[in-house]
Write a protein that holds these residues in place. Structure first.
Motif, PDB file in Angstrom:
ATOM      1  N   MET A   1       0.904  -1.204  -0.045  1.00  0.00           N
ATOM      2  CA  MET A   1       0.079  -0.094  -0.052  1.00  0.00           C
ATOM      3  C   MET A   1       0.958   1.393  -0.165  1.00  0.00           C
ATOM      4  SD  MET A   1      -2.879   0.399   2.594  1.00  0.00           S
ATOM      5  CE  MET A   1      -4.368   0.993   2.245  1.00  0.00           C
ATOM      6  N   THR A   2       0.701   2.358  -0.744  1.00  0.00           N
ATOM      7  CA  THR A   2       1.385   3.407  -0.929  1.00  0.00           C
ATOM      8  C   THR A   2       1.286   4.237   0.085  1.00  0.00           C
ATOM      9  OG1 THR A   2      -0.026   4.621  -2.118  1.00  0.00           O
ATOM     10  CG2 THR A   2       1.367   3.286  -3.258  1.00  0.00           C
ATOM     11  N   ASP A   3       2.284   5.038   0.306  1.00  0.00           N
ATOM     12  CA  ASP A   3       2.362   5.970   1.470  1.00  0.00           C
ATOM     13  C   ASP A   3       1.018   7.014   1.179  1.00  0.00           C
ATOM     14  OD1 ASP A   3       4.336   4.988   3.104  1.00  0.00           O
ATOM     15  OD2 ASP A   3       5.715   6.400   2.036  1.00  0.00           O
ATOM     16  N   SER A   4       0.809   7.381  -0.034  1.00  0.00           N
ATOM     17  CA  SER A   4      -0.405   8.344  -0.163  1.00  0.00           C
ATOM     18  C   SER A   4      -1.536   7.905   0.427  1.00  0.00           C
ATOM     19  CB  SER A   4      -0.636   8.652  -1.845  1.00  0.00           C
ATOM     20  OG  SER A   4      -1.005   7.373  -2.512  1.00  0.00           O
ATOM     21  N   VAL A  35      -4.844  -3.686   5.938  1.00  0.00           N
ATOM     22  CA  VAL A  35      -4.361  -4.250   4.959  1.00  0.00           C
ATOM     23  C   VAL A  35      -3.704  -5.770   5.167  1.00  0.00           C
ATOM     24  CG1 VAL A  35      -2.385  -4.123   3.049  1.00  0.00           C
ATOM     25  CG2 VAL A  35      -3.799  -1.992   3.590  1.00  0.00           C
ATOM     26  N   ARG A  36      -3.075  -5.963   5.979  1.00  0.00           N
ATOM     27  CA  ARG A  36      -2.631  -7.185   6.800  1.00  0.00           C
ATOM     28  C   ARG A  36      -3.784  -8.375   6.499  1.00  0.00           C
ATOM     29  NH1 ARG A  36       0.997  -4.552  10.228  1.00  0.00           N
ATOM     30  NH2 ARG A  36       3.144  -4.544   9.179  1.00  0.00           N
ATOM     31  N   GLU A  37      -4.766  -7.819   7.281  1.00  0.00           N
ATOM     32  CA  GLU A  37      -6.000  -8.871   7.308  1.00  0.00           C
ATOM     33  C   GLU A  37      -6.557  -9.051   6.032  1.00  0.00           C
ATOM     34  OE1 GLU A  37      -8.539  -6.815  10.161  1.00  0.00           O
ATOM     35  OE2 GLU A  37      -7.076  -7.060  12.004  1.00  0.00           O
ATOM     36  N   ASP A  38      -6.562  -8.099   5.299  1.00  0.00           N
ATOM     37  CA  ASP A  38      -7.392  -8.585   3.824  1.00  0.00           C
ATOM     38  C   ASP A  38      -6.347  -9.149   2.879  1.00  0.00           C
ATOM     39  OD1 ASP A  38      -9.517  -7.100   4.844  1.00  0.00           O
ATOM     40  OD2 ASP A  38      -8.936  -5.467   3.464  1.00  0.00           O
ATOM     41  N   LEU A  39      -4.905  -8.890   2.884  1.00  0.00           N
ATOM     42  CA  LEU A  39      -3.933  -9.447   1.950  1.00  0.00           C
ATOM     43  C   LEU A  39      -3.081 -10.415   2.568  1.00  0.00           C
ATOM     44  CD1 LEU A  39      -3.025  -6.147  -0.119  1.00  0.00           C
ATOM     45  CD2 LEU A  39      -4.979  -7.968  -0.595  1.00  0.00           C
ATOM     46  N   GLY A  40      -2.922 -10.419   3.704  1.00  0.00           N
ATOM     47  CA  GLY A  40      -1.768 -11.248   4.389  1.00  0.00           C
ATOM     48  C   GLY A  40      -0.571 -10.579   4.460  1.00  0.00           C
ATOM     49  N   PHE A  41      -0.208  -9.420   4.153  1.00  0.00           N
ATOM     50  CA  PHE A  41       0.916  -8.881   4.064  1.00  0.00           C
ATOM     51  C   PHE A  41       0.784  -7.482   3.368  1.00  0.00           C
ATOM     52  CE2 PHE A  41       0.320 -10.008  -0.443  1.00  0.00           C
ATOM     53  CZ  PHE A  41       1.135  -9.188  -1.142  1.00  0.00           C
ATOM     54  N   ILE A  42       1.889  -6.585   3.483  1.00  0.00           N
ATOM     55  CA  ILE A  42       1.742  -5.108   2.934  1.00  0.00           C
ATOM     56  C   ILE A  42       2.477  -5.145   1.664  1.00  0.00           C
ATOM     57  CG2 ILE A  42       2.625  -2.748   3.288  1.00  0.00           C
ATOM     58  CD1 ILE A  42       0.747  -3.496   5.534  1.00  0.00           C
ATOM     59  N   PRO A  43       1.964  -4.801   0.603  1.00  0.00           N
ATOM     60  CA  PRO A  43       2.332  -5.204  -0.621  1.00  0.00           C
ATOM     61  C   PRO A  43       3.465  -3.910  -0.917  1.00  0.00           C
ATOM     62  CG  PRO A  43      -0.011  -4.451  -0.902  1.00  0.00           C
ATOM     63  CD  PRO A  43       0.282  -4.893   0.535  1.00  0.00           C
ATOM     64  N   SER A  44       4.639  -4.435  -1.656  1.00  0.00           N
ATOM     65  CA  SER A  44       5.616  -3.193  -1.754  1.00  0.00           C
ATOM     66  C   SER A  44       4.999  -2.511  -3.180  1.00  0.00           C
ATOM     67  CB  SER A  44       7.007  -3.861  -2.154  1.00  0.00           C
ATOM     68  OG  SER A  44       6.847  -4.590  -3.191  1.00  0.00           O
ATOM     69  N   TRP A  48       2.806  -4.203  -6.361  1.00  0.00           N
ATOM     70  CA  TRP A  48       1.745  -3.232  -6.825  1.00  0.00           C
ATOM     71  C   TRP A  48       1.788  -2.937  -8.349  1.00  0.00           C
ATOM     72  CZ3 TRP A  48       1.746   1.287  -8.932  1.00  0.00           C
ATOM     73  CH2 TRP A  48       0.641   2.213  -9.276  1.00  0.00           C
ATOM     74  N   ALA A  49       3.075  -2.486  -8.779  1.00  0.00           N
ATOM     75  CA  ALA A  49       3.373  -2.450 -10.254  1.00  0.00           C
ATOM     76  C   ALA A  49       3.464  -3.868 -10.934  1.00  0.00           C
ATOM     77  CB  ALA A  49       4.733  -2.028 -10.336  1.00  0.00           C
ATOM     78  N   ARG A  50       3.743  -4.773 -10.460  1.00  0.00           N
ATOM     79  CA  ARG A  50       3.671  -6.072 -11.322  1.00  0.00           C
ATOM     80  C   ARG A  50       2.282  -6.574 -11.515  1.00  0.00           C
ATOM     81  NH1 ARG A  50       8.182  -8.002  -8.184  1.00  0.00           N
ATOM     82  NH2 ARG A  50       6.800  -8.579  -6.465  1.00  0.00           N
ATOM     83  N   SER A  51       1.468  -6.097 -10.793  1.00  0.00           N
ATOM     84  CA  SER A  51      -0.131  -6.268 -10.864  1.00  0.00           C
ATOM     85  C   SER A  51      -0.751  -5.515 -12.271  1.00  0.00           C
ATOM     86  CB  SER A  51      -0.784  -6.371  -9.703  1.00  0.00           C
ATOM     87  OG  SER A  51      -0.341  -7.116  -8.714  1.00  0.00           O
TER      88      SER A  51
END
Length: 80
Positions: A1-4, A35-44, A48-51
């Protein structure tokens, strides 16, 4: 998740939240937990860009070399 996203959460809810017990916690921590509960981790950013799925319009670019490098630009003609 981005800082924004965290910045937006802090703008809406403030930098900290006060629980009913009086404990003060950072708003960012709540967002990270969510975010951790929804995704299991904090995405970098890389995650995000790979997706991102490339769309056809994303590849249609025009060359800007002539605008950036004056040696490649057409000669300027003086109009009288």
């Amino acid at each position: 998740m981005t800082d924004s996203v965290y910045i937006m959460a802090e703008q809406v809810h403030g930098k900290t939240l006060t629980l009913s017990t009086g404990r003060v916690i950072p708003t960012r921590w709540v967002g990270e937990q969510h975010v951790r509960e929804d995704l299991g981790f904090i995405p970098s950013f890389a995650d995000w860009a790979r997706s991102i799925r490339a769309e056809p319009w994303m590849g249609r670019t025009q060359k800007i070399e002539a605008e950036v490098d004056p040696h490649l630009a057409s000669p300027v003609r003086e109009v009288i």
